[in-house]
Each structure stands twice: as structure tokens, then as C-alpha cells.
Design an enzyme around this catalytic site. Sequence first.
Site, PDB file in Angstrom:
ATOM      1  N   ASN A   1       0.824  -1.211   0.000  1.00 34.11           N
ATOM      2  CA  ASN A   1       0.000   0.000   0.000  1.00 34.11           C
ATOM      3  C   ASN A   1       0.857   1.260   0.000  1.00 34.11           C
ATOM      4  O   ASN A   1       0.579   2.235  -0.709  1.00 34.11           O
ATOM      5  CB  ASN A   1      -0.916   0.014   1.224  1.00 34.11           C
ATOM      6  CG  ASN A   1      -2.055  -0.979   1.126  1.00 34.11           C
ATOM      7  OD1 ASN A   1      -2.282  -1.579   0.081  1.00 34.11           O
ATOM      8  ND2 ASN A   1      -2.779  -1.159   2.220  1.00 34.11           N
TER       9      ASN A   1
ATOM     10  N   ARG B   1     -10.513  -5.273 -14.511  1.00 32.25           N
ATOM     11  CA  ARG B   1      -9.324  -6.002 -14.066  1.00 32.25           C
ATOM     12  C   ARG B   1      -9.577  -7.494 -14.229  1.00 32.25           C
ATOM     13  O   ARG B   1     -10.147  -8.133 -13.348  1.00 32.25           O
ATOM     14  CB  ARG B   1      -8.997  -5.691 -12.598  1.00 32.25           C
ATOM     15  CG  ARG B   1      -8.647  -4.237 -12.315  1.00 32.25           C
ATOM     16  CD  ARG B   1      -8.141  -4.049 -10.886  1.00 32.25           C
ATOM     17  NE  ARG B   1      -8.059  -2.652 -10.517  1.00 32.25           N
ATOM     18  CZ  ARG B   1      -7.018  -1.855 -10.781  1.00 32.25           C
ATOM     19  NH1 ARG B   1      -5.996  -2.353 -11.435  1.00 32.25           N
ATOM     20  NH2 ARG B   1      -7.023  -0.588 -10.400  1.00 32.25           N
TER      21      ARG B   1
ATOM     22  N   ARG C   1      -5.304   1.057 -13.449  1.00 29.79           N
ATOM     23  CA  ARG C   1      -3.936   1.279 -12.980  1.00 29.79           C
ATOM     24  C   ARG C   1      -3.242  -0.010 -12.544  1.00 29.79           C
ATOM     25  O   ARG C   1      -3.790  -0.794 -11.776  1.00 29.79           O
ATOM     26  CB  ARG C   1      -3.931   2.282 -11.822  1.00 29.79           C
ATOM     27  CG  ARG C   1      -2.538   2.681 -11.358  1.00 29.79           C
ATOM     28  CD  ARG C   1      -2.612   3.727 -10.293  1.00 29.79           C
ATOM     29  NE  ARG C   1      -3.023   5.015 -10.847  1.00 29.79           N
ATOM     30  CZ  ARG C   1      -3.770   5.888 -10.184  1.00 29.79           C
ATOM     31  NH1 ARG C   1      -4.216   5.599  -8.975  1.00 29.79           N
ATOM     32  NH2 ARG C   1      -4.092   7.040 -10.737  1.00 29.79           N
TER      33      ARG C   1
ATOM     34  N   HIS D   1     -15.709   2.047 -15.702  1.00 26.85           N
ATOM     35  CA  HIS D   1     -15.560   1.380 -14.415  1.00 26.85           C
ATOM     36  C   HIS D   1     -16.806   0.590 -14.038  1.00 26.85           C
ATOM     37  O   HIS D   1     -16.814  -0.134 -13.041  1.00 26.85           O
ATOM     38  CB  HIS D   1     -15.245   2.440 -13.350  1.00 26.85           C
ATOM     39  CG  HIS D   1     -14.726   1.898 -12.062  1.00 26.85           C
ATOM     40  ND1 HIS D   1     -15.428   1.976 -10.871  1.00 26.85           N
ATOM     41  CD2 HIS D   1     -13.575   1.259 -11.762  1.00 26.85           C
ATOM     42  CE1 HIS D   1     -14.723   1.424  -9.893  1.00 26.85           C
ATOM     43  NE2 HIS D   1     -13.601   0.972 -10.401  1.00 26.85           N
TER      44      HIS D   1
ATOM     45  N   TYR E   1     -12.307  -9.728  -1.560  1.00 24.33           N
ATOM     46  CA  TYR E   1     -13.011  -8.443  -1.529  1.00 24.33           C
ATOM     47  C   TYR E   1     -14.483  -8.694  -1.216  1.00 24.33           C
ATOM     48  O   TYR E   1     -15.085  -9.620  -1.747  1.00 24.33           O
ATOM     49  CB  TYR E   1     -12.950  -7.736  -2.893  1.00 24.33           C
ATOM     50  CG  TYR E   1     -11.621  -7.163  -3.299  1.00 24.33           C
ATOM     51  CD1 TYR E   1     -10.425  -7.563  -2.699  1.00 24.33           C
ATOM     52  CD2 TYR E   1     -11.531  -6.233  -4.327  1.00 24.33           C
ATOM     53  CE1 TYR E   1      -9.206  -7.039  -3.102  1.00 24.33           C
ATOM     54  CE2 TYR E   1     -10.314  -5.699  -4.741  1.00 24.33           C
ATOM     55  CZ  TYR E   1      -9.156  -6.121  -4.125  1.00 24.33           C
ATOM     56  OH  TYR E   1      -7.952  -5.594  -4.524  1.00 24.33           O
TER      57      TYR E   1
ATOM     58  N   ARG F   1     -14.286   2.784   3.902  1.00 27.26           N
ATOM     59  CA  ARG F   1     -13.101   1.944   4.095  1.00 27.26           C
ATOM     60  C   ARG F   1     -11.828   2.770   4.237  1.00 27.26           C
ATOM     61  O   ARG F   1     -11.030   2.554   5.141  1.00 27.26           O
ATOM     62  CB  ARG F   1     -12.936   0.973   2.922  1.00 27.26           C
ATOM     63  CG  ARG F   1     -11.809  -0.034   3.141  1.00 27.26           C
ATOM     64  CD  ARG F   1     -11.499  -0.803   1.875  1.00 27.26           C
ATOM     65  NE  ARG F   1     -10.680  -0.036   0.954  1.00 27.26           N
ATOM     66  CZ  ARG F   1     -10.668  -0.219  -0.360  1.00 27.26           C
ATOM     67  NH1 ARG F   1     -11.474  -1.098  -0.907  1.00 27.26           N
ATOM     68  NH2 ARG F   1      -9.895   0.505  -1.145  1.00 27.26           N
TER      69      ARG F   1
ATOM     70  N   HIS G   1     -15.302  -3.634   0.063  1.00 25.36           N
ATOM     71  CA  HIS G   1     -15.308  -3.053  -1.274  1.00 25.36           C
ATOM     72  C   HIS G   1     -16.712  -2.736  -1.777  1.00 25.36           C
ATOM     73  O   HIS G   1     -16.875  -2.142  -2.835  1.00 25.36           O
ATOM     74  CB  HIS G   1     -14.610  -4.018  -2.241  1.00 25.36           C
ATOM     75  CG  HIS G   1     -14.187  -3.404  -3.532  1.00 25.36           C
ATOM     76  ND1 HIS G   1     -14.833  -3.648  -4.724  1.00 25.36           N
ATOM     77  CD2 HIS G   1     -13.177  -2.545  -3.830  1.00 25.36           C
ATOM     78  CE1 HIS G   1     -14.238  -2.975  -5.696  1.00 25.36           C
ATOM     79  NE2 HIS G   1     -13.229  -2.296  -5.182  1.00 25.36           N
TER      80      HIS G   1
END
Length: 699
Positions: free
Chosen positions: A64, A390, A420, A450, A483, A579, A607
Site C-alpha cells: 500500500n 481487471r 492502474r 468502471h 473483496y 473503508r 469493497h
Amino acid sequence: MSTENHSLTGQQINTVAPDYAYNERYINRELSILDFHLRVLEQAVDPLHPLLERLNFLLIFSRNLDEFFEIRVAGVMEELTLGNESHTPDGLTPKQVLEAISKTAHEAVERQYRILNDEILPKLREEDICFLRRGELTPAQSQWVKKYFQEQVAPVLTPISLDPAHPFPRLVNKSLNFVVTLDGKDAFGRQINFAVVPAPRSLPRVVRLPDELTDGKEHHVMLSAIIHEHVSDLFPGMTATGSYQFRVTRNADLELNEDVEDLAIALKGELSSRRFGRAVRLEVTQNCPKHIYNYLLEEFELDEHQLYKVDGPVNLARLLSNFKRPHLKYDSFTPVIPKVLKKSGSIFSAMKKQDILLHHPFESFSPVITLLREAARDPKVLAIKQTLYRSGPDSEIVQVLAEAARNGKEVTAVIELRARFDEESNIAVANLLQEAGAVVVYGIVGYKTHAKMILVIRRENDKLIRYAHLGTGNYHAGNARIYTDYGLLTTDKDLCEDVHRIFQELTGMGKMAKLKKLFHAPFTLHSQLLGFIDDEINHAKAGKEAHIIVKVNALTELQLINKLYEASAAGVKIDLIIRSICCLRPGLPGLSENIRVRSIVGRFLEHTRVFYFSNLGDAHIYCSSADWMNRNLFNRVEACFPIEDPALRKVIYQQGFLNYLKDNQRAWTLNGNGSWQRVQVQEGEKPHDSQEVLLEYYR
């Protein structure tokens, strides 16, 4: 529902509390996300987690922090370089933000290594999992390590001397390197004082010693220790007088010209630059002499505030090995399949009976794959459309889509190449699907796609029936096990028609799609959220009960924050389960005293994006792919879908909201001064771990 027209620009900010200065109402975004990373770090000392999971949290913190420096710190540095002295909403300049980050990050890294050295490693040693230092090796182990170095390590190392003919090399982002001080002359009679030895990424960072040399115990040696021990062997005739690990972190954000003709080709060209972007951080070991790290700082054009001296390996993110200690990990669990899917012969018949809500990871992700697999092989299915954000080329979803295309289905994949750190993988996905015969599009230039959507068109009795999946998380089976996310399988005609229209919007050209039930960014979602809040304000002003619950990953968008302040001042009860980033300050008298903010950090990464507006007892409950951030609401294509089945609404309200609001084991609360505080079990309360409650329920 309010019909007030709200601007989509995100620029008009209403002053809602004249008693508070502008900068007193907001928390800095960068410092807020850094605070989230600190909450992750604290999991490494939490005895509620098994030991190896605590180690894993320590490594997650490293990853992170790496990304934080690569993206967030790099962005602030860029602002400073450009001479941008404008203040962020909280009133800080880029220079002040960097100073605050440096102070907090240095303290956090120091704590991270104290946890590693004083708690994690000693407890692992008690379990016979040891990371042996060079001085701890037996003669037999030393001999094995020497042979390993000669046969497995030395052949792939490339020592680089530093002299006028060999300037300081370009080192890859986050790579492990050694700066070596030397005494003596090389084969050409040159007096060489320094050399750099990059450690290839193909080499494992943790090497397990053979069982016969450890009595079957899990004893390991760090690659860095192996190289340190034998570094002189790389310089025949010379003596290595010192060897010091270091690692440089670089700006890894990509900048693309929106006028490019081919996005995939442009991205390929930019990906290589990510490895050699501007340096933003230098890590060295504590024993590195001052003249050495000053030399490195000068080479990377950094100052001492960007130097991090660590008491251990500089690349902790790669420390985890495949330890064979099940009792030191979480108990395994098997995600369940909803009963309605077990009872039905096919997923199509199950979806026609009712809407099906999936709550990952507690419920399996396999029904999503099953939908695609059945569609790929069903002669009645004519077309499949899907967004991919993803998903690697080896994923089952991508393979099934390719199979569907080869089977003659009309497959359309909207692939977001700019996700990303997954850009290269997504380019590979696009190539694979194109080769299979699918139509691949990259969405809208300037707006990341997205939204998480699947649409299947099936011919039944001469009619075309649509089946849809909408989700809050990515189409990634691995992520679906760690998640928390919601997914909805539906045949609702209006919802499916809305999904169809968004796909047309993404693949074709024309005006904004007019939708019946879905809200979508960058068009209607932001204004609809403001309208829902306005409705609750009106209810509160009329003396009626008003309640808002929002569960998202991040809250940064100022119009929404100000509207929540307005709602709080009107008497609306507001619970925010955030979160990571939260720029809103709760509990300020006259401004936000009716707002509570909490964060859940536990075994699974929270998530889900789900919103509740009480609406006089006829609640609106929506799930979405969007966080409450500027980028999601104005610069991305997002979908927000209603949960209309009363039984499913009840499940989300009880499990997705009340359950998390009761948590007193994994919850943190945000104070008005911007600090986070761990929730403690109060006298008379029972321990309540929201994620464990869900695991037990679905078991």
C-alpha cells in the site's frame, strides 16, 4: 425524489456553516488515505488475527505504501514542481502536505519494522519458522548457501562498476539493489571504489533451506543475506569492504494524450516509462553510512526527507513465502451457492424466477462464470456484452468469452485499458479476445469505463430475452475471494434495457442514454444522489424520521460532503461506513453532529458500494460501482442499480448495514479532528465481528 437541477461540474460549493472556516470542514485526501494504511498496519499487532495473517498485513502495508508514494506522493511532488501553491480544500499547500506525509510515513515505517523485529519474527521463531542471519548458519548450511549462490544467483547478477565509463545505472522502480564499496584494482588496473549490483526480480527473495539441514524445520535465508555474504566473489582480485541494500520508488502514474489514435499502442509506449519515472523515495538499511546514502540521494535528486532508513530488508512486500502452517492462518471456507441456483437446472431458469443477490466472498463468484459458460454453449444465446476492468488473460471469464466468440456468439467486450497497474494485462486480454473473434472496444476517451455489467441476449419462443449481471466489484475470481462485493443477477426488463443502452453508449455515438432505473456517471448519478439527500432533508424538516447510510471505499466529493453537512444540520441521522479516504469531518457542533463515520478493516477488503435512504419507510437501496469521489462521478462511466426485491433489500439492510454498524472488533471511528480511534467493546456488549458474523451465517 427531488427534481432540483444540480450542476455536474463539481465546482459550485455551497457554504453551509458560516461559523466554520472553509478549511476546517475538510480532511486532506492524501493524509486520509495514509491514515487508512496505518489502520492496515495496526492489524499486524492484533491478536485476533492468526500469526501468518499478521505478517501478511505487514506486507500489505508495504505494498500500500509503495503505491501511495508511486501515485499520491508523486502527484503532490509534481504540483510542487510546477509551482502550484493553491490550497487543497482543507487549506494545505503541496509543500505542507508533503511535510505532513513525511512525518507520518517515517513514524509508520519505523513502527512497521519494530513490529517485524520485536513481535512477528520472534513469534514465528517459536513456531520453528526462522529467517536466519548469516552468523546463525551452521557450517553445513553455509556450504549449501555458497553453492546456491554460485549456481543459482551469481550467473544472473550483473555487477556494475561506477566510473567515468560506467555512469550510475538506470534502476527499475522498486527493484532491490546493493551499493558495494570496493578496495583494490580490477583486471584493467583501475581503482574502482563503488559498484552497484541489481538483484534480478526473477530470483526469490526468500530461500528455504533443505529439510535435511534443518531437522525438517522451516528455516529460510533472505536473498539479500546470500548476496551480502558472497558479494566479493563478484569482483575477483578486489575486496568488498561494504555492501548496503537500497531501493528507489518512482512516479508510476501514466500520462496519456487524449488525442492518441490508438489507445493500446500509446499505452504500450507509456508502460516502459513507468519503470523509470522520477524518484520519489529512497530506502536504505540502517547500517548504510551517511556518505553512501548522501551519494544515492544526489543521484536520485532527492533530499533527506525522502530518505527512509529501515531495520531489515528494504523490500518487505516480497517477504511472504509459502509457509506450511495451517494453524497460523485463517480457517479455510468455501463460498456458498444460493439455494435457488442449486435447485434450478440452468442459471437462465433460476434468473427468470427471481432476482438473485450475490454477496462475495461469502457467496461464490461461480454463478457469474456459470452465466457466461452457459451462454457460450447455449444455441439460443445470440450475444454477450461485458465490461472488463481487471481481468487477466488467464482468467476463466476471459477464456469463456473467447469460447463464446469462437462458437459464433456476438461477443462485445468493453475493456478499460487504463486500469492502474493492470494496463499490460488488459492489453493481453484485448488481443486474446480479438483473436477469438470478439468485438473489443476501449470505452470513451477521457472517461474510464468502471461499470461492472454483463448482458446476455437469448432467443426464447421467437422473443429476445435479456439477462444481466450488475456488480460493485471487478470480474476477477481471485478478488472475489478476498473483496466484499455485491452482484445482482436479474431479468428485470427495465434494468436489462438500461444496461443495453449503456453498452450502446459505450460502443457507439449519440446523445446521453435515457435510462428508466439505472443511474450512471458521468450523467445522472451525482445529481440523483444529491436529490436523495435533499429528500431526507425535507423529511427531517417536516419533523419526520430521516436516515442515510452510505458504505463506500472513499468519500471526497465536496458537493456531496456539503449536502451531507446540510442534512446533518437539518436533523438527518447519517451513518457513513468508509473503508479508506474520508474528507468529511463528523461530530462538529452545528455542522456534522448527526454524522457518524466508521471504517472496517478485517480479514476481507471491504469493497461494497451501497447506499440507503430511509424515504419515510419505503427505503431506496442502491448498489454501485462508484465511490463518492470526483473521478467516479465526473470522469468515469459508472452504473448504480436499485435493489427492488423486498427480501433482498432486507438482506442488504441487515447484513450490509446494521451488521457493520454493530461491529466492535474490526471497526474504527473518525473524530472531528481527523484522527481515527479503534472501537472498544463496551460494558454489557457482546463482541461483534461483522465479517465473522457473515462467514458463520453463510456456513
